[in-house]
Motif scaffolding. Structure first.
Motif, PDB file in Angstrom:
ATOM      1  N   PHE A 115      36.191  37.630  33.143  1.00 24.98           N
ATOM      2  CA  PHE A 115      36.653  37.337  31.790  1.00 24.98           C
ATOM      3  C   PHE A 115      38.048  37.916  31.580  1.00 24.98           C
ATOM      4  O   PHE A 115      38.264  38.865  30.825  1.00 24.98           O
ATOM      5  N   GLY A 116      39.003  37.334  32.267  1.00 24.05           N
ATOM      6  CA  GLY A 116      40.407  37.698  32.131  1.00 24.05           C
ATOM      7  C   GLY A 116      41.244  36.443  32.294  1.00 24.05           C
ATOM      8  O   GLY A 116      40.768  35.425  32.794  1.00 24.05           O
ATOM      9  N   ASN A 117      42.512  36.496  31.867  1.00 22.56           N
ATOM     10  CA  ASN A 117      43.390  35.337  32.058  1.00 22.56           C
ATOM     11  C   ASN A 117      43.695  35.110  33.530  1.00 22.56           C
ATOM     12  O   ASN A 117      43.692  33.980  34.014  1.00 22.56           O
ATOM     13  N   MET A 118      43.975  36.194  34.239  1.00 19.94           N
ATOM     14  CA  MET A 118      44.309  36.104  35.658  1.00 19.94           C
ATOM     15  C   MET A 118      43.382  37.026  36.436  1.00 19.94           C
ATOM     16  O   MET A 118      43.388  38.238  36.232  1.00 19.94           O
ATOM     17  N   VAL A 119      42.568  36.441  37.303  1.00 20.55           N
ATOM     18  CA  VAL A 119      41.584  37.204  38.057  1.00 20.55           C
ATOM     19  C   VAL A 119      42.001  37.214  39.524  1.00 20.55           C
ATOM     20  O   VAL A 119      42.159  36.155  40.137  1.00 20.55           O
ATOM     21  N   LEU A 120      42.191  38.404  40.061  1.00 19.76           N
ATOM     22  CA  LEU A 120      42.537  38.551  41.471  1.00 19.76           C
ATOM     23  C   LEU A 120      41.269  38.816  42.269  1.00 19.76           C
ATOM     24  O   LEU A 120      40.601  39.846  42.080  1.00 19.76           O
ATOM     25  N   ALA A 121      40.915  37.889  43.141  1.00 18.69           N
ATOM     26  CA  ALA A 121      39.788  38.062  44.051  1.00 18.69           C
ATOM     27  C   ALA A 121      40.345  38.585  45.364  1.00 18.69           C
ATOM     28  O   ALA A 121      40.749  37.817  46.237  1.00 18.69           O
ATOM     29  N   ASP A 122      40.385  39.915  45.490  1.00 13.60           N
ATOM     30  CA  ASP A 122      41.047  40.553  46.632  1.00 13.60           C
ATOM     31  C   ASP A 122      40.156  40.493  47.864  1.00 13.60           C
ATOM     32  O   ASP A 122      39.000  40.912  47.828  1.00 13.60           O
ATOM     33  N   GLU A 123      40.710  39.971  48.960  1.00 10.87           N
ATOM     34  CA  GLU A 123      39.969  39.807  50.220  1.00 10.87           C
ATOM     35  C   GLU A 123      38.656  39.056  49.979  1.00 10.87           C
ATOM     36  O   GLU A 123      37.574  39.524  50.308  1.00 10.87           O
ATOM     37  N   ILE A 124      38.789  37.866  49.413  1.00  5.36           N
ATOM     38  CA  ILE A 124      37.635  37.094  48.970  1.00  5.36           C
ATOM     39  C   ILE A 124      36.675  36.768  50.109  1.00  5.36           C
ATOM     40  O   ILE A 124      35.472  36.612  49.894  1.00  5.36           O
ATOM     41  N   ASN A 125      37.173  36.694  51.333  1.00  2.00           N
ATOM     42  CA  ASN A 125      36.299  36.329  52.451  1.00  2.00           C
ATOM     43  C   ASN A 125      35.486  37.501  52.981  1.00  2.00           C
ATOM     44  O   ASN A 125      34.804  37.376  53.991  1.00  2.00           O
ATOM     45  N   ARG A 126      35.519  38.655  52.315  1.00  2.00           N
ATOM     46  CA  ARG A 126      34.691  39.783  52.732  1.00  2.00           C
ATOM     47  C   ARG A 126      33.321  39.779  52.044  1.00  2.00           C
ATOM     48  O   ARG A 126      32.439  40.551  52.414  1.00  2.00           O
ATOM     49  N   ALA A 127      33.153  38.943  51.023  1.00  2.00           N
ATOM     50  CA  ALA A 127      31.863  38.881  50.325  1.00  2.00           C
ATOM     51  C   ALA A 127      31.048  37.709  50.871  1.00  2.00           C
ATOM     52  O   ALA A 127      31.603  36.713  51.327  1.00  2.00           O
ATOM     53  N   PRO A 128      29.698  37.805  50.831  1.00  2.13           N
ATOM     54  CA  PRO A 128      28.860  36.722  51.342  1.00  2.13           C
ATOM     55  C   PRO A 128      28.972  35.468  50.473  1.00  2.13           C
ATOM     56  O   PRO A 128      29.438  35.533  49.326  1.00  2.13           O
ATOM     57  N   PRO A 129      28.555  34.312  51.010  1.00  2.00           N
ATOM     58  CA  PRO A 129      28.712  33.036  50.301  1.00  2.00           C
ATOM     59  C   PRO A 129      28.105  33.022  48.898  1.00  2.00           C
ATOM     60  O   PRO A 129      28.665  32.394  47.989  1.00  2.00           O
ATOM     61  N   LYS A 130      26.973  33.687  48.692  1.00  2.00           N
ATOM     62  CA  LYS A 130      26.339  33.685  47.371  1.00  2.00           C
ATOM     63  C   LYS A 130      27.270  34.294  46.326  1.00  2.00           C
ATOM     64  O   LYS A 130      27.346  33.812  45.191  1.00  2.00           O
ATOM     65  N   THR A 131      27.960  35.337  46.701  1.00  2.00           N
ATOM     66  CA  THR A 131      28.886  35.978  45.766  1.00  2.00           C
ATOM     67  C   THR A 131      30.153  35.141  45.601  1.00  2.00           C
ATOM     68  O   THR A 131      30.678  35.012  44.484  1.00  2.00           O
ATOM     69  N   GLN A 132      30.646  34.571  46.687  1.00  3.58           N
ATOM     70  CA  GLN A 132      31.802  33.677  46.574  1.00  3.58           C
ATOM     71  C   GLN A 132      31.498  32.533  45.617  1.00  3.58           C
ATOM     72  O   GLN A 132      32.338  32.127  44.814  1.00  3.58           O
ATOM     73  N   ALA A 133      30.264  32.011  45.691  1.00  2.00           N
ATOM     74  CA  ALA A 133      29.884  30.865  44.867  1.00  2.00           C
ATOM     75  C   ALA A 133      29.846  31.213  43.383  1.00  2.00           C
ATOM     76  O   ALA A 133      29.884  30.317  42.541  1.00  2.00           O
ATOM     77  N   ALA A 134      29.773  32.511  43.052  1.00  2.00           N
ATOM     78  CA  ALA A 134      29.768  32.910  41.652  1.00  2.00           C
ATOM     79  C   ALA A 134      31.052  32.488  40.944  1.00  2.00           C
ATOM     80  O   ALA A 134      31.083  32.360  39.719  1.00  2.00           O
ATOM     81  N   LEU A 135      32.111  32.271  41.733  1.00  2.79           N
ATOM     82  CA  LEU A 135      33.386  31.846  41.146  1.00  2.79           C
ATOM     83  C   LEU A 135      33.476  30.335  40.956  1.00  2.79           C
ATOM     84  O   LEU A 135      34.363  29.856  40.251  1.00  2.79           O
ATOM     85  N   LEU A 136      32.575  29.573  41.593  1.00  2.90           N
ATOM     86  CA  LEU A 136      32.709  28.116  41.588  1.00  2.90           C
ATOM     87  C   LEU A 136      32.716  27.532  40.183  1.00  2.90           C
ATOM     88  O   LEU A 136      33.593  26.750  39.817  1.00  2.90           O
ATOM     89  N   GLN A 137      31.699  27.880  39.390  1.00  2.00           N
ATOM     90  CA  GLN A 137      31.627  27.347  38.033  1.00  2.00           C
ATOM     91  C   GLN A 137      32.823  27.801  37.208  1.00  2.00           C
ATOM     92  O   GLN A 137      33.405  27.014  36.457  1.00  2.00           O
ATOM     93  N   ALA A 138      33.192  29.064  37.362  1.00  2.00           N
ATOM     94  CA  ALA A 138      34.320  29.589  36.597  1.00  2.00           C
ATOM     95  C   ALA A 138      35.608  28.842  36.938  1.00  2.00           C
ATOM     96  O   ALA A 138      36.387  28.477  36.045  1.00  2.00           O
ATOM     97  N   MET A 139      35.843  28.581  38.221  1.00  2.00           N
ATOM     98  CA  MET A 139      37.069  27.925  38.637  1.00  2.00           C
ATOM     99  C   MET A 139      37.125  26.466  38.190  1.00  2.00           C
ATOM    100  O   MET A 139      38.181  25.960  37.815  1.00  2.00           O
TER     101      MET A 139
END
Length: 328
Positions: A115-139
């Motif tokens: 819940f911010g205007n600009m969200v930095l997902a730092d080293e996004i490929n270090r989290a498992p797919p389930k967590t990465q997918a949490a951004l899908l709806q938001a994006m």
């Protein structure tokens, strides 16, 4: 049919071109070089798209994103992606609270860093797919659903992710479905010798450059709407579609090298982003009409992460960018 820009739009175009110069100046207070990355980031913001920055550690990717957010006066959130990061650590969660006096218990939603205007997902490929997918709806939808309730995210909303290309152990490659939601994949390279000397001098002294806001959130939203209103000539749309289709090995537009080395090419979202990116590039120059050069200027950033190379390409050492060709 899209109408031509009116006097208010032309004035806003002039303001945008001025703001771009001011933005470059403010970012240069902290970031040395990387002008093309800054331009690509601003292009993505104006087009309402997200971007992933790929580069080795120590190239100021995180500082660049934070500096851009300050120069645009946007709220900034940073999420350090790790293997144990949970989806609720990003989106937020419901907490049980007891009301003082009454003793009644009720759930309260505690918003996460998304819940911010600009969200930095730092080293996004270090989290498992389930967590990465949490951004899908938001994006995609600019909303988050938690416990059956949907919450709107603040506007404007951007996800800027970083990846380290040299470490593979303990990483989870982003699925194609999520990569496709990023408008750009931007490559952050090493500085030149002169730039590196300037970086060392500026970062080992007693003072740090101060960044002043150039635009606000509401003005940025107006400029996003302006980019959408700019007309796109039919020839430009045809060119963008041709470029996207030329990355698909089963399409008539594909070259022999694409047919040989590519398993899957870019989808229709690439065509949309090529046109939107071209409009944003024109607007950044204060121009009311994008041209084919604007499409070409954003093509590699839009297409490179949407092409899935096959084993033959890896064996022959073929780089994705070498397959992106621009017809006359």
């Amino acid at each position: 049919m899209t109408s031509s820009p009116d006097a208010n739009d032309l004035a806003l175009l002039d303001r945008l071109a001025t703001a771009r110069r001011e933005l470059r100046h403010q970012i240069a207070q902290r970031i040395v070089g990387q002008a093309h990355v800054v331009d690509d980031l601003v292009t993505a913001l104006l087009a309402g798209g997200h971007a992933v920055l790929v580069g080795v550690p120590g190239l100021a990717k995180t500082l660049l994103v934070q500096t851009v957010s300050q120069a645009l006066d946007l709220t900034f959130s940073r999420v350090q992606f790790t293997p144990d990061l949970m989806p609720s650590d990003i989106t937020g969660t419901e907490l049980m609270e007891e009301e003082p006096g009454t003793g009644k218990r009720a759930f309260r939603f505690a918003p996460g860093p998304v819940f911010g205007n600009m969200v930095l997902a730092d080293e996004i490929n270090r989290a498992p797919p389930k967590t990465q997918a949490a951004l899908l709806q938001a994006m995609q939808e600019r909303t988050v659903t938690v416990a059956g309730r949907t919450y709107d995210l603040p506007r404007p909303f951007f996800v800027l992710a970083t990846q380290n290309p040299i470490e593979q152990e303990g990483t989870y490659p982003l699925p194609e479905a999520q990569l496709d939601r990023f408008m750009f994949e931007l490559t952050v390279g090493y500085p030149t010798r002169e730039e590196e000397e300037q970086i060392v001098l500026s970062t080992t002294g007693a003072t740090q450059g101060e960044v002043k806001p150039v635009l606000g959130a509401e003005e940025l939203l107006q400029m996003q709407r302006l980019v959408r209103r700019l007309p796109a000539p039919p020839s430009l749309v045809k060119y963008a579609v041709h470029l996207a289709r030329s990355t698909r090995p089963d399409a008539a537009e594909a070259t022999a090298r694409v047919k040989k080395y590519v398993s899957w090419g870019a989808g229709p979202r690439a065509s949309q982003y090529l046109v939107l990116g071209a409009k944003a590039r024109a607007a950044m120059d204060g121009r009311a009409m994008p041209d084919l050069d604007d499409v070409r200027s954003v093509a590699k950033g839009v297409l490179r992460h949407r092409m899935v190379m096959n084993f033959q390409a890896e064996a022959d050492g073929i780089a994705t960018e070498s397959l992106i060709e621009f017809p006359a």
